[in-house]
Design an enzyme around this catalytic site. Structure first.
Site, mmCIF file in Angstrom:
data_model
loop_
_atom_site.group_PDB
_atom_site.id
_atom_site.type_symbol
_atom_site.label_atom_id
_atom_site.label_comp_id
_atom_site.label_asym_id
_atom_site.label_seq_id
_atom_site.Cartn_x
_atom_site.Cartn_y
_atom_site.Cartn_z
ATOM 1 N N TYR A 21 25.398 -6.464 38.619
ATOM 2 C CA TYR A 21 24.502 -5.383 39.029
ATOM 3 C C TYR A 21 23.113 -5.566 38.427
ATOM 4 O O TYR A 21 22.100 -5.483 39.129
ATOM 5 C CB TYR A 21 25.102 -4.046 38.614
ATOM 6 C CG TYR A 21 24.339 -2.844 39.131
ATOM 7 C CD1 TYR A 21 24.337 -2.537 40.488
ATOM 8 C CD2 TYR A 21 23.627 -2.013 38.267
ATOM 9 C CE1 TYR A 21 23.641 -1.443 40.976
ATOM 10 C CE2 TYR A 21 22.935 -0.918 38.736
ATOM 11 C CZ TYR A 21 22.945 -0.631 40.083
ATOM 12 O OH TYR A 21 22.253 0.455 40.555
ATOM 13 N N SER A 75 16.961 0.942 39.552
ATOM 14 C CA SER A 75 17.959 1.514 38.646
ATOM 15 C C SER A 75 17.463 1.376 37.220
ATOM 16 O O SER A 75 16.664 0.470 36.909
ATOM 17 C CB SER A 75 19.297 0.781 38.799
ATOM 18 O OG SER A 75 20.177 1.091 37.734
#
Length: 236
Positions: A151, A138
């Protein structure tokens, strides 16, 4: 293009995982589809057609992962040619407010689960002198955003795991690629509703799952002596 190749794809019932499964299958790959929802996996397997194997599995459950690995080996004793670690969760919350159990679950899904699949399948790849591990990362594995404590911690860890793996596999014939997209329009955004929540890009400005799947296909179809160490994708 990739006939005779098999691939394990986690999080394959929707979003990026589903797009990767469909794209690789179209190139001749036999996909092993991993996700919690058996019903959703059956839909994807039916869409792909003959050769697709649905393997229901909660990747945060160590025993479930072991059963999934055994199921895959029952079909392919030598293990998969390609492993796509994609499954993950995306909680949003300030560090002082996020539930510690939710933080732990994020690490389980986004970091520990990929490790478990690596631990299961990389030895067979190394012994064969070939194979390819794809980690779906990501933009948040390098860039920091408020509310991304859980995250980002998991994705920074996943990037580190990839980089160590790449170093350990160098010269073995086994390749390892990190593909790190910016915001991608998948169901993972549904609870957040980015179109109506300040601070997030609208879905129309996001990448599509197929964009990431195309990057996976490109990486695995490079000549065998070429390793794509890392691809970072953003909206043009």
């Amino acid at each position: 293009m990739l006939h005779g190749v098999s691939a394990v794809i986690t999080g394959a019932s929707r979003g990026i995982g589903r797009a990767v499964a469909v794209t690789l299958a179209a190139a001749g790959v036999q996909p092993f589809l991993i996700s919690r929802s058996a019903a959703d996996l059956d839909v994807v397997a039916a869409e792909i057609g003959a050769g697709a194997v649905a393997v229901p599995c909660d990747v945060t459950d160590a025993a479930a992962v072991e059963r999934a690995v055994e199921c895959i080996r029952a079909h392919r004793r030598e293990g998969p040619s390609v492993l796509v670690n994609n499954a993950g969760v995306f909680p949003i919350g300030a560090i002082e407010s996020i539930d510690p159990a939710r933080f732990e679950q994020t690490l389980q899904a986004n970091l520990l689960a990929p490790f478990r699949f690596l631990h299961a399948f990389v030895p067979h790849m190394r012994a064969a002198g070939r194979g390819h591990v794809i980690t779906i990362g990501s933009v948040a594995d390098r860039s920091i955003y408020s509310g991304n404590g859980a995250y980002s911690a998991s994705k920074f860890g996943a990037r580190a795991l990839h980089e160590v793996l790449r170093e350990e596999l160098r010269g073995s014939g086994v390749r390892a690629t990190l593909i790190a997209p910016s915001a991608t329009d998948t169901p993972i955004w549904d609870p957040i509703d980015p179109d109506n929540t300040p601070g997030f890009p609208p879905r129309s400005a996001m990448l599509r799952p197929e964009d990431v799947a195309d990057a996976v296909l490109w990486a695995v179809t490079r000549p065998v002596h070429v390793n794509v160490d890392e691809l970072r994708l953003s909206r043009a």
